[in-house]
Design a protein around this motif. Structure first.
Motif, PDB file in Angstrom:
ATOM      1  N   VAL A   8      19.879  36.659  71.514  1.00  0.00           N
ATOM      2  CA  VAL A   8      20.904  37.713  71.412  1.00  0.00           C
ATOM      3  C   VAL A   8      22.080  37.228  70.569  1.00  0.00           C
ATOM      4  O   VAL A   8      22.535  37.913  69.644  1.00  0.00           O
ATOM      5  N   ARG A   9      22.575  36.054  70.866  1.00  0.00           N
ATOM      6  CA  ARG A   9      23.719  35.533  70.114  1.00  0.00           C
ATOM      7  C   ARG A   9      23.359  35.250  68.664  1.00  0.00           C
ATOM      8  O   ARG A   9      24.150  35.519  67.750  1.00  0.00           O
ATOM      9  N   GLY A  10      22.157  34.737  68.451  1.00  0.00           N
ATOM     10  CA  GLY A  10      21.751  34.419  67.090  1.00  0.00           C
ATOM     11  C   GLY A  10      21.590  35.649  66.223  1.00  0.00           C
ATOM     12  O   GLY A  10      22.069  35.684  65.085  1.00  0.00           O
ATOM     13  N   VAL A  11      20.936  36.668  66.750  1.00  0.00           N
ATOM     14  CA  VAL A  11      20.723  37.900  65.982  1.00  0.00           C
ATOM     15  C   VAL A  11      22.056  38.572  65.675  1.00  0.00           C
ATOM     16  O   VAL A  11      22.303  39.034  64.561  1.00  0.00           O
ATOM     17  N   LEU A  12      22.945  38.633  66.671  1.00  0.00           N
ATOM     18  CA  LEU A  12      24.215  39.334  66.482  1.00  0.00           C
ATOM     19  C   LEU A  12      25.207  38.553  65.616  1.00  0.00           C
ATOM     20  O   LEU A  12      26.247  39.094  65.239  1.00  0.00           O
ATOM     21  N   SER A  13      24.876  37.315  65.312  1.00  0.00           N
ATOM     22  CA  SER A  13      25.736  36.583  64.374  1.00  0.00           C
ATOM     23  C   SER A  13      25.697  37.224  62.991  1.00  0.00           C
ATOM     24  O   SER A  13      26.617  37.067  62.188  1.00  0.00           O
ATOM     25  N   GLY A  14      24.610  37.923  62.696  1.00  0.00           N
ATOM     26  CA  GLY A  14      24.501  38.650  61.434  1.00  0.00           C
ATOM     27  C   GLY A  14      23.690  37.952  60.368  1.00  0.00           C
ATOM     28  O   GLY A  14      23.207  38.594  59.425  1.00  0.00           O
ATOM     29  N   GLU A  15      23.534  36.647  60.478  1.00  0.00           N
ATOM     30  CA  GLU A  15      22.763  35.893  59.486  1.00  0.00           C
ATOM     31  C   GLU A  15      21.281  35.907  59.852  1.00  0.00           C
ATOM     32  O   GLU A  15      20.903  36.253  60.968  1.00  0.00           O
ATOM     33  N   ARG A  16      20.448  35.555  58.875  1.00  0.00           N
ATOM     34  CA  ARG A  16      19.023  35.422  59.187  1.00  0.00           C
ATOM     35  C   ARG A  16      18.870  34.442  60.333  1.00  0.00           C
ATOM     36  O   ARG A  16      19.517  33.387  60.374  1.00  0.00           O
ATOM     37  N   PHE A  17      17.990  34.769  61.261  1.00  0.00           N
ATOM     38  CA  PHE A  17      17.896  33.964  62.473  1.00  0.00           C
ATOM     39  C   PHE A  17      16.445  33.649  62.797  1.00  0.00           C
ATOM     40  O   PHE A  17      15.600  34.529  62.867  1.00  0.00           O
ATOM     41  N   GLU A  18      16.191  32.367  62.976  1.00  0.00           N
ATOM     42  CA  GLU A  18      14.871  31.893  63.398  1.00  0.00           C
ATOM     43  C   GLU A  18      15.037  31.065  64.662  1.00  0.00           C
ATOM     44  O   GLU A  18      15.952  30.240  64.755  1.00  0.00           O
ATOM     45  N   TYR A  19      14.117  31.279  65.597  1.00  0.00           N
ATOM     46  CA  TYR A  19      14.228  30.573  66.868  1.00  0.00           C
ATOM     47  C   TYR A  19      12.837  30.387  67.458  1.00  0.00           C
ATOM     48  O   TYR A  19      12.025  31.315  67.471  1.00  0.00           O
ATOM     49  N   ASP A  20      12.575  29.198  67.966  1.00  0.00           N
ATOM     50  CA  ASP A  20      11.288  28.912  68.591  1.00  0.00           C
ATOM     51  C   ASP A  20      11.573  28.266  69.937  1.00  0.00           C
ATOM     52  O   ASP A  20      11.815  27.061  70.036  1.00  0.00           O
ATOM     53  N   VAL A  28      14.271  36.965  62.559  1.00  0.00           N
ATOM     54  CA  VAL A  28      14.980  38.222  62.321  1.00  0.00           C
ATOM     55  C   VAL A  28      15.755  38.126  61.014  1.00  0.00           C
ATOM     56  O   VAL A  28      16.499  37.156  60.798  1.00  0.00           O
ATOM     57  N   PRO A  29      15.605  39.103  60.130  1.00  0.00           N
ATOM     58  CA  PRO A  29      16.370  39.073  58.875  1.00  0.00           C
ATOM     59  C   PRO A  29      17.852  39.284  59.138  1.00  0.00           C
ATOM     60  O   PRO A  29      18.257  39.726  60.214  1.00  0.00           O
ATOM     61  N   ALA A  30      18.653  38.988  58.138  1.00  0.00           N
ATOM     62  CA  ALA A  30      20.097  39.172  58.267  1.00  0.00           C
ATOM     63  C   ALA A  30      20.432  40.654  58.447  1.00  0.00           C
ATOM     64  O   ALA A  30      19.707  41.533  57.973  1.00  0.00           O
ATOM     65  N   LEU A  31      21.519  40.924  59.113  1.00  0.00           N
ATOM     66  CA  LEU A  31      21.997  42.290  59.264  1.00  0.00           C
ATOM     67  C   LEU A  31      22.566  42.789  57.939  1.00  0.00           C
ATOM     68  O   LEU A  31      22.914  41.991  57.054  1.00  0.00           O
ATOM     69  N   ASN A  32      22.664  44.104  57.783  1.00  0.00           N
ATOM     70  CA  ASN A  32      23.302  44.667  56.596  1.00  0.00           C
ATOM     71  C   ASN A  32      24.723  44.124  56.455  1.00  0.00           C
ATOM     72  O   ASN A  32      25.368  43.781  57.446  1.00  0.00           O
ATOM     73  N   ALA A  33      25.203  44.078  55.237  1.00  0.00           N
ATOM     74  CA  ALA A  33      26.509  43.489  54.970  1.00  0.00           C
ATOM     75  C   ALA A  33      27.633  44.188  55.731  1.00  0.00           C
ATOM     76  O   ALA A  33      28.630  43.551  56.115  1.00  0.00           O
ATOM     77  N   ASP A  34      27.496  45.505  55.969  1.00  0.00           N
ATOM     78  CA  ASP A  34      28.562  46.241  56.646  1.00  0.00           C
ATOM     79  C   ASP A  34      28.355  46.345  58.155  1.00  0.00           C
ATOM     80  O   ASP A  34      29.114  47.035  58.848  1.00  0.00           O
ATOM     81  N   ALA A  35      27.341  45.674  58.686  1.00  0.00           N
ATOM     82  CA  ALA A  35      27.084  45.732  60.130  1.00  0.00           C
ATOM     83  C   ALA A  35      28.077  44.848  60.883  1.00  0.00           C
ATOM     84  O   ALA A  35      28.489  43.791  60.379  1.00  0.00           O
ATOM     85  N   PRO A  36      28.483  45.244  62.088  1.00  0.00           N
ATOM     86  CA  PRO A  36      29.359  44.388  62.907  1.00  0.00           C
ATOM     87  C   PRO A  36      28.676  43.061  63.188  1.00  0.00           C
ATOM     88  O   PRO A  36      27.456  43.001  63.352  1.00  0.00           O
ATOM     89  N   ARG A  37      29.461  42.021  63.261  1.00  0.00           N
ATOM     90  CA  ARG A  37      28.919  40.689  63.520  1.00  0.00           C
ATOM     91  C   ARG A  37      29.613  40.052  64.723  1.00  0.00           C
ATOM     92  O   ARG A  37      30.791  40.293  64.958  1.00  0.00           O
ATOM     93  N   GLY A  38      28.862  39.240  65.424  1.00  0.00           N
ATOM     94  CA  GLY A  38      29.411  38.537  66.571  1.00  0.00           C
ATOM     95  C   GLY A  38      28.944  39.141  67.884  1.00  0.00           C
ATOM     96  O   GLY A  38      28.975  40.350  68.072  1.00  0.00           O
TER      97      GLY A  38
END
Length: 215
Positions: A8-20, A28-38
């Motif tokens: 949850v925290r990684g995805v909402l950071s907004g950057e591309r996120f990989e986790y194992d 998960v790919p990065a969020l759109n540039a105008d998407a809220p982050r954090g």
């Protein structure tokens, strides 16, 4: 739970996120540039000590279950062993008349105590032990619930049982004193469990006659 919070925290950071992780993985790919982050504050609901300890390690807050008492708050604080928000679900009812104020809490207590017998069982042992409630006291409540629903269960909640549940209930003065007891035990976030047709009036009374004492 550890994996879920990390994802949850990684995805909402907004950057591309990989986790194992041990249980869950994510790519998960990065969020759109105008998407809220954090990520917003993350709370873990926990009754057992291991989960409460995990909340202290990875979360912003720990949420305790229904029939939380000041004794269970202290128990939770010891398990969490971190300076995080402790949110407590507390049965509540308020009225200018004390008996009327306690009556609403009696119905909620009956419902939740029956639930502890019917559904949760062993997981609630510490919760009930710290409240001083035995199976011989709460089993008739569960049996009444099965026979006639929550109003039948309510009739089995004696004054002694209700007092052991430590509700925030009664008159505004009663509720103020109860909240102080929870705060002294370590509760930092009170969640009132209100019930019944008059709950909007109860909200008004809490807002006007209780909350100003804590602002």
């Amino acid at each position: 739970m550890r994996d879920a919070v990390a994802i949850v925290r990684g995805v909402l950071s907004g950057e591309r996120f990989e986790y194992d992780g041990d249980t869950w993985s994510a790519d998960v790919p990065a969020l759109n540039a105008d998407a809220p982050r954090g990520a917003p504050p993350v709370y873990v609901a926990a009754t057992a000590p291991k989960m409460q300890a995990l909340a202290g390690e990875i979360a912003d807050g720990c949420l305790t279950p229904s029939i939380t008492t000041p004794a269970f708050v202290r128990y939770t604080r010891e398990n969490v062993s971190a300076d995080i928000d402790i949110g407590c679900t507390i049965i509540a009812s308020i009225a200018e008349d004390r008996d009327e104020g306690r009556d609403g809490a009696r119905e909620i207590a009956g419902m939740y105590l029956a639930n502890k017998v019917q559904n949760i069982k062993g997981a609630a042992d510490t919760l009930l032990d710290l409240a001083g409630l035995g199976q011989d006291e709460i089993r008739p409540i569960a049996e009444a619930m099965e026979r006639g629903g929550r109003l039948a269960a309510k009739e089995q909640v004696t004054d002694e049982i209700l007092d052991k549940c430590k509700p925030i209930a009664g008159t505004p003065t009663d509720c103020i004193e109860a909240i102080k007891e929870y705060r002294e035990a370590g509760c930092t976030h009170v969640m009132l469990e209100l019930w019944g047709a008059k709950r909007h009036e109860q909200i008004r009374l809490f807002a006007e006659k209780v909350l100003p004492e804590f602002r």
